[in-house]
Design a protein around this motif. Structure first.
Motif, mmCIF file in Angstrom:
data_model
loop_
_atom_site.group_PDB
_atom_site.id
_atom_site.type_symbol
_atom_site.label_atom_id
_atom_site.label_comp_id
_atom_site.label_asym_id
_atom_site.label_seq_id
_atom_site.Cartn_x
_atom_site.Cartn_y
_atom_site.Cartn_z
ATOM 1 N N ALA A 92 -37.433 34.407 33.616
ATOM 2 C CA ALA A 92 -38.859 34.286 33.319
ATOM 3 C C ALA A 92 -39.015 33.196 32.268
ATOM 4 C CB ALA A 92 -39.423 35.612 32.819
ATOM 5 N N TYR A 93 -40.155 32.550 32.288
ATOM 6 C CA TYR A 93 -40.434 31.447 31.360
ATOM 7 C C TYR A 93 -41.729 31.775 30.634
ATOM 8 C CZ TYR A 93 -36.936 29.240 34.281
ATOM 9 O OH TYR A 93 -35.774 28.972 34.964
ATOM 10 N N SER A 94 -41.693 31.728 29.316
ATOM 11 C CA SER A 94 -42.868 32.170 28.558
ATOM 12 C C SER A 94 -43.080 31.297 27.339
ATOM 13 C CB SER A 94 -42.704 33.631 28.130
ATOM 14 O OG SER A 94 -41.639 33.754 27.202
ATOM 15 N N LYS A 95 -44.250 31.465 26.747
ATOM 16 C CA LYS A 95 -44.570 30.865 25.459
ATOM 17 C C LYS A 95 -45.026 31.975 24.525
ATOM 18 C CE LYS A 95 -45.744 26.010 26.212
ATOM 19 N NZ LYS A 95 -46.793 24.971 26.044
ATOM 20 N N SER A 96 -44.657 31.832 23.268
ATOM 21 C CA SER A 96 -45.037 32.836 22.283
ATOM 22 C C SER A 96 -46.112 32.266 21.362
ATOM 23 C CB SER A 96 -43.808 33.244 21.460
ATOM 24 O OG SER A 96 -44.158 34.159 20.459
ATOM 25 N N ASP A 97 -47.076 33.108 20.997
ATOM 26 C CA ASP A 97 -48.131 32.656 20.100
ATOM 27 C C ASP A 97 -47.607 32.394 18.694
ATOM 28 O OD1 ASP A 97 -49.977 32.848 22.110
ATOM 29 O OD2 ASP A 97 -50.539 34.903 21.616
ATOM 30 N N LYS A 98 -46.614 33.175 18.286
ATOM 31 C CA LYS A 98 -46.078 33.031 16.934
ATOM 32 C C LYS A 98 -44.588 33.374 16.944
ATOM 33 C CE LYS A 98 -49.047 36.053 15.517
ATOM 34 N NZ LYS A 98 -49.851 36.937 14.655
ATOM 35 N N PRO A 99 -43.807 32.778 16.028
ATOM 36 C CA PRO A 99 -42.387 33.091 15.970
ATOM 37 C C PRO A 99 -42.160 34.552 15.621
ATOM 38 C CG PRO A 99 -42.910 31.109 14.688
ATOM 39 C CD PRO A 99 -44.209 31.759 15.050
ATOM 40 N N ALA A 100 -41.146 35.160 16.232
ATOM 41 C CA ALA A 100 -40.791 36.544 15.923
ATOM 42 C C ALA A 100 -39.326 36.757 16.243
ATOM 43 C CB ALA A 100 -41.656 37.511 16.725
ATOM 44 N N MET B 267 -32.959 31.621 38.929
ATOM 45 C CA MET B 267 -33.592 30.869 37.846
ATOM 46 C C MET B 267 -34.910 30.215 38.254
ATOM 47 S SD MET B 267 -31.613 31.420 35.298
ATOM 48 C CE MET B 267 -32.371 30.273 34.139
ATOM 49 N N GLY B 268 -35.236 30.214 39.561
ATOM 50 C CA GLY B 268 -36.509 29.665 40.011
ATOM 51 C C GLY B 268 -36.484 28.201 40.348
ATOM 52 N N VAL B 269 -35.494 27.476 39.873
ATOM 53 C CA VAL B 269 -35.328 26.044 40.164
ATOM 54 C C VAL B 269 -33.841 25.757 40.312
ATOM 55 C CG1 VAL B 269 -37.434 25.225 39.011
ATOM 56 C CG2 VAL B 269 -35.323 25.507 37.692
ATOM 57 N N PRO B 270 -33.455 24.690 41.029
ATOM 58 C CA PRO B 270 -32.038 24.333 41.120
ATOM 59 C C PRO B 270 -31.508 23.874 39.762
ATOM 60 C CG PRO B 270 -33.394 22.993 42.617
ATOM 61 C CD PRO B 270 -34.321 23.818 41.804
ATOM 62 N N PRO B 271 -30.178 23.888 39.595
ATOM 63 C CA PRO B 271 -29.613 23.545 38.278
ATOM 64 C C PRO B 271 -29.973 22.159 37.784
ATOM 65 C CG PRO B 271 -27.890 23.810 39.954
ATOM 66 C CD PRO B 271 -29.147 24.325 40.534
ATOM 67 N N ALA B 272 -30.010 21.157 38.663
ATOM 68 C CA ALA B 272 -30.316 19.795 38.211
ATOM 69 C C ALA B 272 -31.693 19.740 37.562
ATOM 70 C CB ALA B 272 -30.231 18.826 39.381
ATOM 71 N N LYS B 273 -32.684 20.368 38.182
ATOM 72 C CA LYS B 273 -34.033 20.375 37.607
ATOM 73 C C LYS B 273 -34.080 21.200 36.322
ATOM 74 C CE LYS B 273 -36.965 19.407 41.597
ATOM 75 N NZ LYS B 273 -38.152 19.849 42.370
ATOM 76 N N PHE B 274 -33.374 22.323 36.317
ATOM 77 C CA PHE B 274 -33.394 23.174 35.123
ATOM 78 C C PHE B 274 -32.898 22.398 33.907
ATOM 79 C CE2 PHE B 274 -31.400 26.034 32.114
ATOM 80 C CZ PHE B 274 -32.378 26.997 31.926
ATOM 81 N N THR C 271 -36.910 30.354 27.828
ATOM 82 C CA THR C 271 -36.312 30.841 29.067
ATOM 83 C C THR C 271 -35.653 32.190 28.833
ATOM 84 O OG1 THR C 271 -35.852 28.576 29.762
ATOM 85 C CG2 THR C 271 -34.686 30.326 30.908
ATOM 86 N N HIS C 272 -36.129 33.204 29.537
ATOM 87 C CA HIS C 272 -35.499 34.519 29.510
ATOM 88 C C HIS C 272 -34.528 34.570 30.685
ATOM 89 C CE1 HIS C 272 -38.487 36.022 26.588
ATOM 90 N NE2 HIS C 272 -39.327 35.251 27.258
ATOM 91 N N VAL C 273 -33.258 34.441 30.386
ATOM 92 C CA VAL C 273 -32.223 34.360 31.412
ATOM 93 C C VAL C 273 -31.992 35.750 32.012
ATOM 94 C CG1 VAL C 273 -29.791 33.782 31.788
ATOM 95 C CG2 VAL C 273 -31.165 32.428 30.201
ATOM 96 N N PRO C 274 -31.700 35.851 33.318
ATOM 97 C CA PRO C 274 -31.383 37.157 33.894
ATOM 98 C C PRO C 274 -30.220 37.818 33.164
ATOM 99 C CG PRO C 274 -31.673 35.525 35.627
ATOM 100 C CD PRO C 274 -31.669 34.775 34.336
ATOM 101 N N TYR C 275 -30.268 39.120 33.031
ATOM 102 C CA TYR C 275 -29.177 39.865 32.402
ATOM 103 C C TYR C 275 -29.074 41.222 33.076
ATOM 104 C CZ TYR C 275 -33.205 41.661 29.801
ATOM 105 O OH TYR C 275 -34.426 42.180 29.472
ATOM 106 N N ALA C 276 -27.908 41.847 32.952
ATOM 107 C CA ALA C 276 -27.649 43.082 33.690
ATOM 108 C C ALA C 276 -27.622 44.315 32.798
ATOM 109 C CB ALA C 276 -26.318 42.964 34.432
ATOM 110 N N GLU C 277 -27.929 44.170 31.512
ATOM 111 C CA GLU C 277 -27.908 45.314 30.612
ATOM 112 C C GLU C 277 -29.311 45.853 30.374
ATOM 113 O OE1 GLU C 277 -27.139 42.245 29.434
ATOM 114 O OE2 GLU C 277 -24.952 42.143 29.272
ATOM 115 N N THR C 278 -29.360 47.107 29.944
ATOM 116 C CA THR C 278 -30.583 47.649 29.357
ATOM 117 C C THR C 278 -30.437 47.537 27.844
ATOM 118 O OG1 THR C 278 -31.007 49.181 31.178
ATOM 119 C CG2 THR C 278 -31.984 49.720 29.055
#
Length: 258
Positions: free
Chosen positions: A66-74, A236-243, A37-44
């Protein structure tokens, strides 16, 4: 589900503080099969990725999760830019970077000239290197410094100020000036900045299953739990209970540089 809220961080030295606030270190993902989970943030931020091919990227403010999957750890290191410094360091307004990932070397600012050195340095040497070379490369003027300091004061006060009007009045500027400062210096409106900060605090507090969501809503100034749920879902795209039950949107591949 892994969330990018927890990372170790060290504050930038005083000589860099006008432009860079801290260096965060995010370890390699333990289990790349889990959605991230890439949480919203306000910085560059300037992200230094430790992968097979190291690279320096710039991530503008993220207005929604945003929600993602990575092919390999980094793993990566993240330099957090101070409010109002994007144009000085990167050569563009923060609004031009919102919800984007850009290669640092492709930008016209002074930081781009340091991209090759930054990606080859061990993480513990990044701040000493910047402390030595960055202040001499930045052009400063009284107006730019005043705007940066004003924006910093707004950011410090915004979580305790109910409305944009009251925030602007307290700082002695018009609402239009304040919105323009946030748009050019942070990349989002003051209202959205405050919403992101509140949702991030909710993520920390509501992760404790012993704390009822109604109580979390109350301590963060919402009218009721449904008001909080609507705000949370918008970002976040979903309500807190589901998240917190792990019922999140389907992950997508990590976003590439544009």
């Amino acid at each position: 589900m892994q969330v990018d809220l927890i990372e170790s961080a060290v504050p930038a030295p005083e000589s860099l503080r006008p432009w860079i606030t801290e260096l965060g270190r995010f370890p390699a993902i333990a289990d790349a099969s889990l959605p991230f989970t890439h949480v919203p943030y306000a910085e560059t931020t300037i992200v230094l990725r430790a992968a097979d091919r190291p690279e320096a990227l710039v991530l503008g403010p993220r207005t929604r999760a945003a929600y993602s999957k990575s092919d390999k750890p980094a793993g990566c290191a993240r330099l957090r830019l101070a409010p109002g410094t994007t144009r000085q360091l990167l050569g563009v307004a923060a609004a031009d970077l919102a919800d984007r990932v850009v290669r640092l070397a492709d930008l016209p600012g002074v930081a781009a000239e340091l991209a090759n050195e930054l990606v080859t340095l061990p993480t513990e040497e990044v701040l000493p290197f910047l402390e030595e070379v960055l202040p001499q490369r930045i052009s400063e003027d009284p107006t730019r410094r005043m705007h940066r300091e004003l924006l910093g004061a707004a950011v410090a006060a915004i979580s305790a100020t109910p409305t944009v009007h009251e925030l602007a009045t307290g700082l002695g500027v018009s609402e239009r000036q304040l919105r323009n400062l946030f748009t050019s210096g942070i990349g989002i409106s003051p209202k959205h900045f405050a919403r992101i900060g509140r949702v991030r605090r909710i993520l920390v507090d509501a992760s404790n299953v012993a704390v009822p969501l109604a109580h979390v809503a109350a301590i963060h100034g919402y009218y009721d739990q449904s008001h909080m749920a609507a705000d949370f879902k918008a970002l976040m795209g979903v309500p807190p209970a589901k998240f917190f039950q792990g019922q999140v949107p389907a992950p997508t591949p990590c976003k590439s540089a544009q």
